[in-house]
Write an enzyme that holds these catalytic residues in place. Structure first.
Site, mmCIF file in Angstrom:
data_model
loop_
_atom_site.group_PDB
_atom_site.id
_atom_site.type_symbol
_atom_site.label_atom_id
_atom_site.label_comp_id
_atom_site.label_asym_id
_atom_site.label_seq_id
_atom_site.Cartn_x
_atom_site.Cartn_y
_atom_site.Cartn_z
ATOM 1 N N ASP A 160 0.623 -1.266 -0.436
ATOM 2 C CA ASP A 160 0.111 0.337 0.105
ATOM 3 C C ASP A 160 0.694 1.273 0.550
ATOM 4 O O ASP A 160 1.792 0.980 -0.363
ATOM 5 C CB ASP A 160 -0.510 -0.494 1.231
ATOM 6 N N HIS A 187 -2.718 3.157 -4.780
ATOM 7 C CA HIS A 187 -1.995 2.758 -3.451
ATOM 8 C C HIS A 187 -0.733 1.947 -3.614
ATOM 9 O O HIS A 187 -0.259 1.616 -2.990
ATOM 10 C CB HIS A 187 -2.995 1.459 -3.338
ATOM 11 N N GLU A 195 -9.895 2.772 -5.675
ATOM 12 C CA GLU A 195 -8.994 4.195 -4.760
ATOM 13 C C GLU A 195 -7.838 4.645 -5.893
ATOM 14 O O GLU A 195 -6.959 5.131 -5.217
ATOM 15 C CB GLU A 195 -9.589 4.025 -3.527
#
Ligand code: ACM
Ligand code: ZN
Length: 530
Positions: A203, A263, A327
């Protein structure tokens, strides 16, 4: 004569607790109690039917469970001799015409012997886990001494899971957890019959997996300069293999997640030339959605991804590899000459098409590696390539849409399955402050096949999963506190027939295992309430 008499250290062996209290989480399909009990002590044998395959490892697992506290009973190994009165715990693999699910098992506890019958090692393992849970329930949690004699009440259990995917996720990027912690987590998963460990390895805040071809992923990407020890660390390939082997013994599939193309700030801190701006970037010290993502106009980014996936596939033997997809803002792609060239060359409609392009290319590579991709639900909007799996996290609706379109889905909605959210509405509770709490009762009420799906599309729901994001969990004790007892409720949602789910019965059954859980793990106080 009682065959245990010679080995007794205590003047009396405590009688088993009444069988109406010796119940399981998750609840089995059928339990028929009978009279008497089976005594486990160091004279007991593990008798494995020798069918020439690898299933003696189930015996090894059973042996290891009773070797550890609170029992420390060294069971003997023996060849299966077919003698029903031999005082053994027998593991018997048999094809059963009526068993459609690989993990089904039958467990018969009689005064003279215990027999676990299953058609697969996975089924035998689930039977062993039930026997172990029964043994733990017999142990008085207030008595910290080891018990080398334990009576287990007689009964017959026939059992099988409702869902094939019963998952627990753990984010090791926001905070790093040791191999010992991961094994402890796997023990909890095993106790409640979960069969998927979704390991979120990368991440913005840390890359946690050694890749030989790109050493800076860990020499730079695994280190965070926030001064917190749990902000840095990574697993070597040897570590990963050790975890996979540990999970295998428990019949848990370890599914790695490499979150792409968003990410990825830790990856880009190591290789800034693969970002749209060229960097410099640092391993992130903040939470939230980050704008610097992998440049999908740069062929070198694809080279890293495919080479890295080759190494991932060498180490992980899972059917599935999770490639994230959540995202991913398009801000940088809009301003990047390489991304814009890709956009034009591929005649894409909008920038999110770039993520669709990226996904199609990495899925083609996964296919060469003979693996199936799993993606967070944003990927449905950009086109989920057929044959891959969608994990529905922003509620259920994306999972519902995907299942209706014929995709396989795993339901993991943040409304019921985000164990980083508080347990209860209390400012002092752990967990995310920006989200509504999720109580034990709400987890128990989760239904992975919602009414919107019919019999046919409902079959596309592989199962469900809880996610444990660790932004606010600096140590493994906090992870346990956030997962327990909610993972117990989820285990029943995913294992037990929907018609057999009953909140008040669950509470009573949970109470039989909680003294042991609370003595050995960090359990949230909501175990006593809603
Ligand atoms: C997610 O929670 N971003 C999958
Ligand atoms: Zn770019």
């Amino acid at each position: 004569m009682d065959r245990c008499q010679l080995f007794r250290r205590q003047p009396t062996i405590p009688d088993p607790k009444p069988s109406n209290l010796t119940m399981f989480v998750p609840k089995p399909s059928t339990v028929t109690t009978s009279s008497g009990s089976f005594t486990v002590d160091r004279s007991c044998k593990i008798a494995v039917m020798d069918d020439g395959d690898a299933h003696s490892r189930v015996g090894e697992y059973l042996h290891s469970l009773f070797m550890t506290r609170p029992f420390e009973i060294q069971l003997k190994h023996s060849q299966f001799d077919g003698d029903p009165t031999s005082g053994a715990i027998r593991l018997l693999k048999k094809s059963r015409k009526d068993a459609s699910i690989d993990e089904s098992y039958e467990l018969t506890i009689a005064p003279n012997d215990v027999t676990i019958t299953a058609q697969s090692d996975a089924g035998l393992t689930r039977g062993v886990q039930s026997l172990y849970q029964l043994a733990l329930q017999q142990k008085d949690a207030s008595d910290s001494a080891s018990t080398d004699i334990i009576k287990i009440p007689a009964m017959t259990i026939a059992d099988q899971p409702r869902f094939a995917w019963r998952g627990m996720h753990l984010d090791v990027s926001r905070h790093f957890f040791s191999v010992a912690d991961i094994k402890r987590y796997l023990d909890l998963l095993a106790l409640f019959k979960f069969n998927v460990f979704h390991w979120h390895l990368t991440d913005d805040q840390g890359w946690r997996f050694e890749i030989d071809a790109y050493p800076r992923l860990t020499s730079i990407g695994a280190k965070r300069s926030d001064g917190k020890t749990s902000g840095s660390g990574f697993y070597t390939k040897k570590d990963i293999r050790e975890v996979i082997d540990y999970a295998k013994l428990r019949h848990i599939e370890v599914i790695p997640e490499i979150d792409l193309p968003g990410h990825t700030q830790a990856m880009l801190a190591a290789y800034p030339e693969l970002s749209c701006t060229g960097g410099p970037l640092e391993v992130s010290k903040t939470t939230g959605i980050h704008k610097d993502v992998l440049c999908v106009g740069n062929e070198d980014a694809f080279k890293l991804v495919t080479t890295m996936l080759d190494e991932v596939a060498e180490v992980f033997d899972s059917t599935y590899i999770h490639l994230g997809g959540d995202e991913c803002p398009t801000d940088r792609w809009k301003e990047c000459a390489k991304c814009q060239k890709r956009f034009t060359d591929e005649r894409l409609k909008d920038e999110s098409g770039l993520q669709g392009y990226f996904t199609a290319r990495v899925v083609a590579h996964l296919k060469k590696l003979n693996r199936v991709g799993v993606f967070w639900d944003e990927v449905l909007e950009m086109g989920l390539p057929a044959g891959n799996v969608l994990m529905s996290w922003r509620g259920m609706e994306h999972g519902i849409n995907a299942a209706k379109q014929g995709h396989r889905v795993v339901m993991s909605p943040h409304t019921h399955c985000y164990f980083d959210f508080k347990h209860i509405d209390d400012p002092n509770d752990h967990g995310a402050t920006w989200a509504d709490p999720i109580s034990l009762k709400e987890v128990y009420a989760f239904e992975p096949i919602p009414a919107e799906l019919n019999d046919e599309s409902g079959k596309n729901v592989l199962g469900g999963q809880a996610n444990v994001w660790t932004e606010r969990m600096p140590d493994f004790k906090t992870v346990e506190m956030m997962a327990l007892p909610r993972m117990c409720a989820l285990s029943e949602v995913l294992w037990t027939n929907a018609k057999d789910r009953d909140w008040s019965s669950f509470r009573k059954r949970l109470a039989t295992i909680t003294p042991w859980l609370a003595n050995n793990h960090n359990v949230h106080k909501s175990i006593h309430g809603e």
